[in-house]
Design a protein around this motif. Structure first.
Motif, short mmCIF file in Angstrom:
data_model
loop_
_atom_site.label_atom_id
_atom_site.label_comp_id
_atom_site.label_asym_id
_atom_site.label_seq_id
_atom_site.Cartn_x
_atom_site.Cartn_y
_atom_site.Cartn_z
N THR A 1 0.71 -1.25 0.04
CA THR A 1 -0.17 0.55 -0.38
C THR A 1 0.68 0.69 -0.25
OG1 THR A 1 -1.56 -1.25 1.40
CG2 THR A 1 -1.70 1.41 1.02
N LEU A 2 0.48 1.91 -1.09
CA LEU A 2 1.34 3.05 -0.86
C LEU A 2 0.42 4.50 -0.44
CD1 LEU A 2 2.62 1.65 -3.42
CD2 LEU A 2 2.37 4.39 -4.52
N PHE A 3 -0.42 4.35 -0.42
CA PHE A 3 -1.32 5.34 0.67
C PHE A 3 -3.15 4.59 0.83
CE2 PHE A 3 -5.06 8.46 0.55
CZ PHE A 3 -4.29 9.04 1.25
N GLY A 4 -3.34 4.52 1.65
CA GLY A 4 -4.77 4.60 2.45
C GLY A 4 -4.96 5.35 3.48
N VAL A 5 -6.81 5.29 4.28
CA VAL A 5 -7.55 5.78 4.76
C VAL A 5 -7.40 5.80 5.64
CG1 VAL A 5 -9.44 7.39 5.30
CG2 VAL A 5 -8.92 7.28 3.51
N TYR A 6 -6.57 5.73 6.79
CA TYR A 6 -7.33 4.90 8.66
C TYR A 6 -8.49 5.11 8.38
CZ TYR A 6 -7.03 4.27 13.38
OH TYR A 6 -7.28 3.80 14.84
N SER A 7 -8.95 3.41 8.94
CA SER A 7 -10.56 3.90 9.54
C SER A 7 -10.87 2.95 9.97
CB SER A 7 -11.32 3.84 8.37
OG SER A 7 -12.34 3.71 8.82
#
Length: 496
Positions: A286-292
């Motif tokens: 993963t290069l980018f993801g949203v914390y949730s």
């Protein structure tokens, strides 16, 4: 939009974010206090609050993910009109107006927060905050990312309609309407913002090392869990994605190679596919993801439960239905006698051994749903919504070489992903396979299934649509590939 409506929506959104006084609107409703940006903690709270809005269902928590676009690509079915997404499977956008309004309004609200933060931070002197450049770089990248997803959805494809009306590219925190830009102009502004972000984030290159050292769920420190921020490599990957969509393949390759050659994002193995992005961010890819921590609730309702009136299911002939194609067709193309076994097939599976009812479980943390004690943090993972992974960078490089008819070089970037997924190298197949654009797009399809990306490949290719929902072939046209901009947007403009 009417000023009063914008103001109230901003206030409501801020309340939901629980981000104290991020946009403290004064009684005159025109002046925004900047107290929050007077110290480091305030700045970081503001930026964290902006990221927090990205996980909403109207953005990447559902709609700007598999929740709309995998329905459009006919990879997921929605059988009940009780669920408003049903109308997207039939391209009846008039019946989906409420969802389209939220898909238009919420990203622009977030862009408003971003612009307010940029305005405040650009007025700070150099060196006033140790991480000032990182703050600004992430915000410029966020602004570009949101506009990119808006223009892909609400405007014709850039390669065939660059000069037609696109969307407003909003760069100021203001209650005045921003004029519409052409599609081509929007792309140029996105690229400018991303290159500016890269410059600001140059010092961020060494902050996301491999192996990762910041596992777990303690994300209080701004510099921890850089995959939950638009870090340098995520911003570079996003620029590669934009350039490739625009048709600037050589430049896209240059940016994608910066990510691959960094060595910071190794490809996962076949055995890691089950939980690769199942409500978590892949530590490797993963290069980018949203914390949730709430994403599990959405994926449980839509992808796990299997209730006919609320759930989305892959089209599958084994269930007794009649369809033009099902998911097995995607994964059975371009194989050969000794292709190996594709580890990605576990993403679409039955919950019971030998079952014939398959579900898209790629994004679902089945373990946490079925055992509350077995949480992602206990497994050393980060809860979240994965939005960009390194295999896409390999495909971008391969596509650039294919468009230059450099087949061996293209194979050099297709093969590593294939091998990591349990498949045989193309030249070692029986019979041997030659790289082609068709093969590449099928590999993108396999890898990005359930990530909301296939629809935009179809749009880029101006592909006809094989509708499983209506059992007919729908010709490609902007009538289906372009969302109508909500009428309220134009109504509010005439009332100024």
């Amino acid at each position: 939009m009417k000023k009063v409506n914008i103001i109230w929506s901003l206030c409501l959104a801020l309340f939901i974010m629980s981000c104290d006084s991020f946009l403290d609107v004064n009684p005159d409703a025109e002046v925004v206090n900047d107290d929050m940006f007077d110290n480091v903690q305030g700045c970081e709270d503001a930026i964290t609050g902006i990221y927090g809005k990205l996980k909403s269902n109207e953005v990447y928590g559902e709609y700007y993910n598999w929740g709309i676009f995998d329905l459009l690509s006919q990879d997921l079915g929605c059988s009940s009109q009780v669920t408003p997404q049903y109308y997207f499977t039939r391209y009846d956008y008039s019946q989906a107006a409420t969802i389209l309004e939220s898909m238009w309004q919420v990203p622009y609200e977030i862009i408003g927060y971003v612009n307010n933060a940029i305005d405040n931070l650009e007025r700070k002197s150099e060196g006033s905050y140790p991480l000032l450049n990182l703050y600004k770089g992430e915000l410029y990248a966020l602004r570009a990312m949101l506009h990119f997803d808006l223009v892909k959805s609400f405007a014709p494809h850039v390669e065939k309609s660059a000069s037609v009306q696109g969307i407003p590219y909003v760069t100021e925190y203001s209650f005045k309407h921003t004029p519409f830009s052409t599609v081509g102009e929007v792309y140029e502004k996105i690229i400018i913002d991303l290159k500016k972000a890269q410059t600001y984030l140059e010092e961020d290159k060494d902050n996301l090392a491999w192996p990762r050292t910041d596992t777990g769920n303690d994300i209080d420190n701004f510099m921890k869990y850089r995959q939950t921020h638009l870090n340098y490599y995520a911003t570079t990957g996003l620029l590669a994605r934009v350039l490739r969509m625009k048709g600037d393949y050589a430049d896209a390759r240059t940016e994608a190679l910066k990510v691959i050659d960094s060595g910071r994002f190794p490809l996962a193995s076949k055995d890691e596919m089950v939980t690769l992005v199942a409500g978590t961010l892949s530590q490797k890819e993963t290069l980018f993801g949203v914390y949730s921590t709430k994403y599990v609730e959405t994926t449980k309702l839509r992808l796990y439960d299997g209730a006919s009136w609320t759930s989305f299911s892959p089209y599958q002939a084994s269930s007794g239905g009649q369809f033009l194609f099902d998911f097995n067709e995607v994964y059975s193309n371009y194989l050969g006698d000794n292709a190996g076994l594709d580890g990605r097939l576990v993403w679409i599976r039955s919950l019971t051994a030998g079952g014939t009812s398959y579900r898209l479980l790629k994004n679902v943390d089945v373990t946490i749903i079925e055992s509350a004690q077995n949480t992602p943090s206990n497994r050393g993972l980060v809860d979240g919504i994965s939005l960009m992974r390194v295999p896409e960078m390999y495909y971008i490089v391969a596509e650039a070489y294919l468009r230059e008819n450099k087949l061996d070089e293209a194979a050099d970037y297709l093969n590593p992903v294939l091998v990591s997924r349990g498949l045989t190298r193309l030249e070692d197949r029986e019979p041997a396979l030659t790289p082609s654009l068709d093969l590449l797009y099928n590999e993108r399809y396999k890898e990005l299934y359930g990530e909301g990306q296939r629809w935009f490949d179809m749009k880029k290719l101006n592909a006809e649509i094989r509708s499983n929902a209506e059992l007919k072939v729908i010709p490609a046209s902007d009538k289906v590939y372009v969302f109508p901009i909500p009428e309220k947007e134009f109504e509010y403009r005439t009332q100024e």
